[in-house]
Write an enzyme that holds these catalytic residues in place. Structure first.
Site, PDB file in Angstrom:
ATOM      1  NE  ARG A   1      -2.176   0.802   3.808  1.00  0.00           N
ATOM      2  CZ  ARG A   1      -1.771   1.406   4.638  1.00  0.00           C
ATOM      3  NH1 ARG A   1      -1.407   2.587   4.477  1.00  0.00           N
ATOM      4  NH2 ARG A   1      -1.311   0.791   5.948  1.00  0.00           N
TER       5      ARG A   1
ATOM      6  CG  HIS B   1      -5.755   2.391   6.609  1.00  0.00           C
ATOM      7  ND1 HIS B   1      -7.139   2.966   6.996  1.00  0.00           N
ATOM      8  CD2 HIS B   1      -5.895   1.195   6.428  1.00  0.00           C
ATOM      9  CE1 HIS B   1      -7.771   2.145   7.378  1.00  0.00           C
ATOM     10  NE2 HIS B   1      -7.249   0.960   6.930  1.00  0.00           N
TER      11      HIS B   1
ATOM     12  CE1 TYR C   1       1.484   2.337   8.588  1.00  0.00           C
ATOM     13  CE2 TYR C   1       0.549   4.124   9.667  1.00  0.00           C
ATOM     14  CZ  TYR C   1       0.456   3.318   8.753  1.00  0.00           C
ATOM     15  OH  TYR C   1      -0.512   3.182   7.777  1.00  0.00           O
TER      16      TYR C   1
END
Length: 414
Positions: free
Chosen positions: A306, A310, A319
């Protein structure tokens, strides 16, 4: 009944046990909890769009290939504009498909309009993955205006403004509406596939879910249900390495489901390069044929990092290393890879992004100016005769709107 010697079956014999035959051995050997070798990942095109010499794949026509590329470019443009609209406060939420365009379009291209789609569901908790395949509807003819109407929740939205943005649904396109619960659509898909089997339809069901969804009991129940009932369903696991900010290494001790879960439940499976449009198309096409002709469930696990956040509620740089994200964006872009393959075949494809942007911006302007659905429709479409508690809620809403007219848009009387 098996012969017994000192209370134990004779070694080497086979016992007819309910569910299958069991062979005995005098050697004690535990099955390894984690295989040393990971499941191989099917790929047709390399990172430069060149086909491997020994590749086995389903050939697509120039017309289909060009449309696939065009729709992937449309996805990129749509994501860019809608993401910007959310940042401007014009819509409340959005999620992009950057780096995952091949999964959307190639899987849709390998299906037919008669095949039912149960889309991946989203979650706001850290454990699960956001659904990203509404663009399957783009391939099936869902217009830019229809996308915009849903995101703005206006009177022309098929959900009547009762869903958050990107929770699309369309009966006309055999695409079931998204809901905000994880993996509940997976057993529903199996039930729909069982119905297709009972009616002897030459069609299948495909259901999408993320790697985080395989942690849900619904996923495991669905696999077992599908295998036992032998139904034509494709389980499409979208593994992008992250369930929001939780890496797969924190979710699973073993490799993801194509190797561990599927053999245990008796489900055939394959792992595919999710950045390879040709590989996705070929795998889904083959899975569909097997599912329908053999009445069996198939699981496809697609690996596709990805690249985007998100959702608009996330900052993935908190992160994930920025250089890792950029490497996947530049070196493994599925759209650029597929374009190179198209060009190597001598096929022409255009990407007039300025025209796309104009069309998309126009759709947004129309959707934004359209009236909202009347508040009465908050209470329809579920009960033939509304129960007393629902009537009380509607009455309370009406009274609240009258007391605070400045806080509510003008509404159509009930």
């Amino acid at each position: 009944m098996a012969k017994m010697q000192f209370g134990c079956p004779i070694y080497g014999q086979v016992l007819d046990f309910p569910g299958g035959k069991v062979a005995f051995t005098p050697e004690m050997s535990f099955i390894s909890e984690s295989p040393v070798e990971r499941v191989h990942c099917y790929r047709v095109l390399d990172d430069n769009g060149q086909m491997f010499m020994s590749s086995k794949f389903k050939q697509v026509s120039e017309k289909i290939a060009v449309k696939m590329y065009s729709d992937m470019v449309t996805l990129q443009t749509m994501d860019s504009i809608f993401y910007g609209a959310q940042r401007q406060g014009r819509i409340s939420f959005y999620a992009t498909t950057i780096g995952e365009e091949a999964i959307n379009i190639a899987s849709a291209a390998a299906l037919t309009i008669d095949d039912l789609v149960f889309p991946q569901l989203r979650s706001t908790c850290m454990k699960y993955i956001l659904y990203r395949e509404p663009r399957v509807m783009l391939w099936r003819g869902f217009s830019l205006q229809e996308f915009a109407n849903q995101c703005f929740g206006n009177k022309d939205d098929y959900g009547k403004g009762r869903q958050m943005p990107i929770h699309y649904g369309s009966h006309r396109h055999n695409y079931f509406t998204v809901a905000a619960t994880i993996a509940t659509q997976v057993p529903h898909a199996v039930g729909a596939a069982y119905s297709l089997k009972m009616d002897r339809k030459k069609a299948c069901v495909i259901t999408y879910f993320g790697d985080g969804g395989t942690s849900e009991g619904d996923f495991h129940a669905a696999l077992n249900f599908a295998a036992v009932m032998e139904v034509p369903v494709i389980f499409f696991c979208w593994n992008n390495g992250w369930a929001i900010s939780t890496p797969t290494s924190d979710q699973f001790r073993s490799t993801l489901p194509s190797h561990v879960h599927c053999p245990a439940y008796g489900v055939r499976s394959i792992r595919v390069d999710g950045n390879d449009t040709q590989a996705i198309y070929t795998a889904v096409h083959a899975a569909r044929e097997m599912a329908i002709s053999e009445n069996r469930p198939i699981l496809i696990e697609a690996l596709a990092f990805r690249v985007g956040h998100h959702s608009t509620s996330d900052d993935s740089t908190k992160y994930r290393p920025v250089d890792e994200i950029e490497w996947w964006r530049s070196a493994r872009d599925p759209v650029a890879r597929f374009r190179k393959w198209i060009e190597s075949n001598g096929w022409w494809c255009s990407e007039d992004e300025s025209e796309l942007r104009t069309s998309m911006l126009h759709a947004i302007q129309v959707a934004e100016k359209a009236d909202k659905p009347p508040s009465a429709e908050l209470f329809t479409d579920v009960y033939n005769v509304p129960p007393s508690n629902l009537c009380e809620q509607e009455k309370f809403l009406r009274e609240t709107m009258k007391r605070h007219p400045q806080d509510y848009m003008p509404d159509v009387p009930v």
